[in-house]
Design a protein around this motif. Structure first.
Motif, PDB file in Angstrom:
ATOM      1  N   ASN A 207      67.608  73.820 -44.529  1.00  0.00           N
ATOM      2  CA  ASN A 207      66.156  73.931 -44.661  1.00  0.00           C
ATOM      3  C   ASN A 207      65.804  74.933 -45.751  1.00  0.00           C
ATOM      4  O   ASN A 207      64.710  75.485 -45.786  1.00  0.00           O
ATOM      5  N   ASP A 208      66.780  75.178 -46.619  1.00  0.00           N
ATOM      6  CA  ASP A 208      66.612  76.092 -47.744  1.00  0.00           C
ATOM      7  C   ASP A 208      66.616  75.266 -49.031  1.00  0.00           C
ATOM      8  O   ASP A 208      66.507  74.051 -49.009  1.00  0.00           O
ATOM      9  N   ILE A 209      66.765  75.923 -50.156  1.00  0.00           N
ATOM     10  CA  ILE A 209      66.766  75.225 -51.445  1.00  0.00           C
ATOM     11  C   ILE A 209      68.045  74.410 -51.578  1.00  0.00           C
ATOM     12  O   ILE A 209      69.151  74.925 -51.417  1.00  0.00           O
ATOM     13  N   LEU A 210      67.887  73.128 -51.871  1.00  0.00           N
ATOM     14  CA  LEU A 210      69.034  72.241 -52.058  1.00  0.00           C
ATOM     15  C   LEU A 210      69.584  72.343 -53.472  1.00  0.00           C
ATOM     16  O   LEU A 210      70.794  72.445 -53.676  1.00  0.00           O
ATOM     17  N   PHE A 211      68.681  72.320 -54.446  1.00  0.00           N
ATOM     18  CA  PHE A 211      69.061  72.475 -55.839  1.00  0.00           C
ATOM     19  C   PHE A 211      67.807  72.790 -56.642  1.00  0.00           C
ATOM     20  O   PHE A 211      66.676  72.658 -56.138  1.00  0.00           O
ATOM     21  N   LYS A 212      68.008  73.221 -57.870  1.00  0.00           N
ATOM     22  CA  LYS A 212      66.887  73.536 -58.749  1.00  0.00           C
ATOM     23  C   LYS A 212      66.936  72.632 -59.981  1.00  0.00           C
ATOM     24  O   LYS A 212      68.007  72.422 -60.562  1.00  0.00           O
ATOM     25  N   LEU A 213      65.789  72.110 -60.348  1.00  0.00           N
ATOM     26  CA  LEU A 213      65.662  71.303 -61.546  1.00  0.00           C
ATOM     27  C   LEU A 213      65.101  72.165 -62.673  1.00  0.00           C
ATOM     28  O   LEU A 213      64.085  72.837 -62.487  1.00  0.00           O
ATOM     29  N   VAL A 214      65.758  72.171 -63.801  1.00  0.00           N
ATOM     30  CA  VAL A 214      65.293  72.935 -64.956  1.00  0.00           C
ATOM     31  C   VAL A 214      64.704  71.961 -65.969  1.00  0.00           C
ATOM     32  O   VAL A 214      65.404  71.083 -66.485  1.00  0.00           O
ATOM     33  N   PHE A 215      63.402  72.101 -66.213  1.00  0.00           N
ATOM     34  CA  PHE A 215      62.684  71.204 -67.108  1.00  0.00           C
ATOM     35  C   PHE A 215      62.142  71.956 -68.315  1.00  0.00           C
ATOM     36  O   PHE A 215      61.796  73.140 -68.220  1.00  0.00           O
ATOM     37  N   GLU A 216      62.017  71.235 -69.419  1.00  0.00           N
ATOM     38  CA  GLU A 216      61.244  71.695 -70.572  1.00  0.00           C
ATOM     39  C   GLU A 216      60.112  70.697 -70.796  1.00  0.00           C
ATOM     40  O   GLU A 216      60.362  69.490 -70.911  1.00  0.00           O
ATOM     41  N   ALA A 217      58.887  71.195 -70.841  1.00  0.00           N
ATOM     42  CA  ALA A 217      57.717  70.315 -70.940  1.00  0.00           C
ATOM     43  C   ALA A 217      57.490  69.871 -72.379  1.00  0.00           C
ATOM     44  O   ALA A 217      57.476  70.688 -73.295  1.00  0.00           O
ATOM     45  N   THR A 218      57.307  68.579 -72.567  1.00  0.00           N
ATOM     46  CA  THR A 218      56.986  68.035 -73.889  1.00  0.00           C
ATOM     47  C   THR A 218      55.489  67.814 -74.050  1.00  0.00           C
ATOM     48  O   THR A 218      55.028  67.451 -75.130  1.00  0.00           O
ATOM     49  N   GLU A 219      54.732  68.043 -72.977  1.00  0.00           N
ATOM     50  CA  GLU A 219      53.276  67.931 -72.989  1.00  0.00           C
ATOM     51  C   GLU A 219      52.745  68.707 -71.784  1.00  0.00           C
ATOM     52  O   GLU A 219      53.513  69.170 -70.956  1.00  0.00           O
ATOM     53  N   VAL A 220      51.449  68.855 -71.724  1.00  0.00           N
ATOM     54  CA  VAL A 220      50.845  69.511 -70.573  1.00  0.00           C
ATOM     55  C   VAL A 220      50.880  68.551 -69.384  1.00  0.00           C
ATOM     56  O   VAL A 220      50.387  67.427 -69.479  1.00  0.00           O
ATOM     57  N   VAL A 221      51.493  68.983 -68.284  1.00  0.00           N
ATOM     58  CA  VAL A 221      51.618  68.103 -67.123  1.00  0.00           C
ATOM     59  C   VAL A 221      51.329  68.877 -65.849  1.00  0.00           C
ATOM     60  O   VAL A 221      51.534  70.088 -65.759  1.00  0.00           O
ATOM     61  N   GLN A 222      50.835  68.155 -64.877  1.00  0.00           N
ATOM     62  CA  GLN A 222      50.721  68.653 -63.495  1.00  0.00           C
ATOM     63  C   GLN A 222      51.891  68.057 -62.736  1.00  0.00           C
ATOM     64  O   GLN A 222      52.059  66.840 -62.680  1.00  0.00           O
ATOM     65  N   LEU A 223      52.713  68.916 -62.154  1.00  0.00           N
ATOM     66  CA  LEU A 223      53.931  68.445 -61.508  1.00  0.00           C
ATOM     67  C   LEU A 223      53.630  67.394 -60.444  1.00  0.00           C
ATOM     68  O   LEU A 223      54.369  66.416 -60.286  1.00  0.00           O
ATOM     69  N   LEU A 224      52.539  67.576 -59.727  1.00  0.00           N
ATOM     70  CA  LEU A 224      52.142  66.645 -58.681  1.00  0.00           C
ATOM     71  C   LEU A 224      51.964  65.227 -59.202  1.00  0.00           C
ATOM     72  O   LEU A 224      52.165  64.249 -58.478  1.00  0.00           O
ATOM     73  N   GLU A 225      51.611  65.089 -60.472  1.00  0.00           N
ATOM     74  CA  GLU A 225      51.294  63.782 -61.047  1.00  0.00           C
ATOM     75  C   GLU A 225      52.501  63.076 -61.648  1.00  0.00           C
ATOM     76  O   GLU A 225      52.446  61.865 -61.900  1.00  0.00           O
ATOM     77  N   VAL A 226      53.581  63.804 -61.910  1.00  0.00           N
ATOM     78  CA  VAL A 226      54.685  63.187 -62.658  1.00  0.00           C
ATOM     79  C   VAL A 226      56.022  63.166 -61.922  1.00  0.00           C
ATOM     80  O   VAL A 226      56.899  62.356 -62.248  1.00  0.00           O
ATOM     81  N   LEU A 227      56.213  64.051 -60.934  1.00  0.00           N
ATOM     82  CA  LEU A 227      57.517  64.148 -60.273  1.00  0.00           C
ATOM     83  C   LEU A 227      57.547  63.228 -59.062  1.00  0.00           C
ATOM     84  O   LEU A 227      56.705  63.325 -58.164  1.00  0.00           O
ATOM     85  N   ASP A 228      58.552  62.342 -59.023  1.00  0.00           N
ATOM     86  CA  ASP A 228      58.599  61.356 -57.941  1.00  0.00           C
ATOM     87  C   ASP A 228      60.018  60.849 -57.776  1.00  0.00           C
ATOM     88  O   ASP A 228      60.766  60.706 -58.751  1.00  0.00           O
TER      89      ASP A 228
END
Length: 300
Positions: A207-228
């Motif tokens: 129930n802790d952190i499973l893994f971390k994703l490291v991203f670099e943004a190529t545009e302005v994004v809201q994570l809620l709208e793009v991560l799925d």
């Protein structure tokens, strides 16, 4: 080529290899299916490696093998020692009339558990979670992936959509993810993930952190709208066990991006005063009541 081929097939082959299981479920036909490299060495490390590459999209087909093979049903394949060679043809001499009882068994290469033509029987849903944030162009961020129902999970696979974000690294936490566990296609805005615990073959509960994703943004994004998480390229599924059932249980995998918590700050301004009262070290508390009609402030 991926019909019925999934991380469960790798897990089953691994258990045979480690001696955890004595045999595969459909012994001889499963052995034929597990000989992905077509070298007469079933469930070997190379076979597992090729299935993993297929699921990640690194290859589109198995080299040196066919998608399906068809085995003479009448051949006696009664133990693991004589499944090779197997007959893929039936010879009928002097055929003049209709003939019956000449049958083949279709074996999907790589589909060790024989699930290709079966409807999936999902028993639950493993929900991966992340926290929403707004990301500016050029920013590099770490996104924690966690779950509140990650219980007795032996393996999972899924497609991760992340338009506008380049996946540049995955940091292992409670899951032993390596660079062999995922493949990023940043140009198309998605990545494929295939994970199972290759070292211990033991399930993971966290129930802790499973893994971390490291991203670099190529545009302005809201994570809620793009991560799925979805099944667009690699099916979103996970395999679990519980205390009463020894067989693997098929679960769907999904994702929730939790909205940022809203903070509410009340500022009271009226035509009579804009004030603050400093208490210092005093423990005295003031409760203020605002009369909305007259804009008056009372100290109670």
């Amino acid at each position: 080529w991926t019909c019925g081929v999934n991380v469960l097939d790798i897990m089953m082959m691994r258990r045979i290899q480690l001696g955890i299981w004595d045999e595969l479920p459909f012994l001889n036909y499963s052995l034929i299916a597990s000989d992905v490299s077509n070298d007469n060495q079933p469930y070997a490390g190379l076979d597992q490696f090729l299935i993993n590459r297929l699921l990640l999209g690194l290859i589109s087909e198995f080299p040196d093998n066919n998608d399906w093979t068809f085995v003479d049903e009448s051949q006696n394949l009664n133990n693991a020692n004589n499944f090779i060679p197997f007959d893929e043809t039936i010879d009928i001499n002097n055929l003049t009339n209709d003939t019956v009882n000449h049958n083949f068994v279709a074996v999907k290469i790589g589909d060790v558990d024989g699930s290709c033509l079966l409807a999936p029987n999902f028993v639950g849903d493993i929900v991966l979670e992340a926290d929403d944030q707004m990301i500016s162009t050029g920013d590099t961020i770490e996104v924690d992936i966690y779950s509140n129902n990650f219980i007795e999970v032996h393996g999972l696979q899924f497609t991760l959509s992340h338009a506008g974000l380049n996946l540049i690294d995955v940091i292992a936490e409670d899951l032993s993810i390596t660079n062999q566990s995922y493949l990023a296609n940043n140009q198309e805005g998605y990545s494929r993930f295939v994970w199972f615990d290759n070292s211990t073959s033991r399930p993971v509960t966290s129930n802790d952190i499973l893994f971390k994703l490291v991203f670099e943004a190529t545009e302005v994004v809201q994570l809620l709208e793009v991560l799925d998480v979805n099944s667009d390229f690699t099916s979103a599924e996970a395999y679990t066990t519980n205390d009463t059932i020894s067989d693997f249980l098929l679960n769907h995998v999904s994702m929730i991006v939790n909205p940022e918590e809203e903070t509410c700050t009340d500022t009271i301004t009226n035509e009579y005063s804009n004030f603050s009262k400093l208490i210092g070290n005093s423990q005295e508390e003031f409760i203020r009541k605002v009369d909305g009609e007259r804009g008056n402030i009372y100290l109670l």
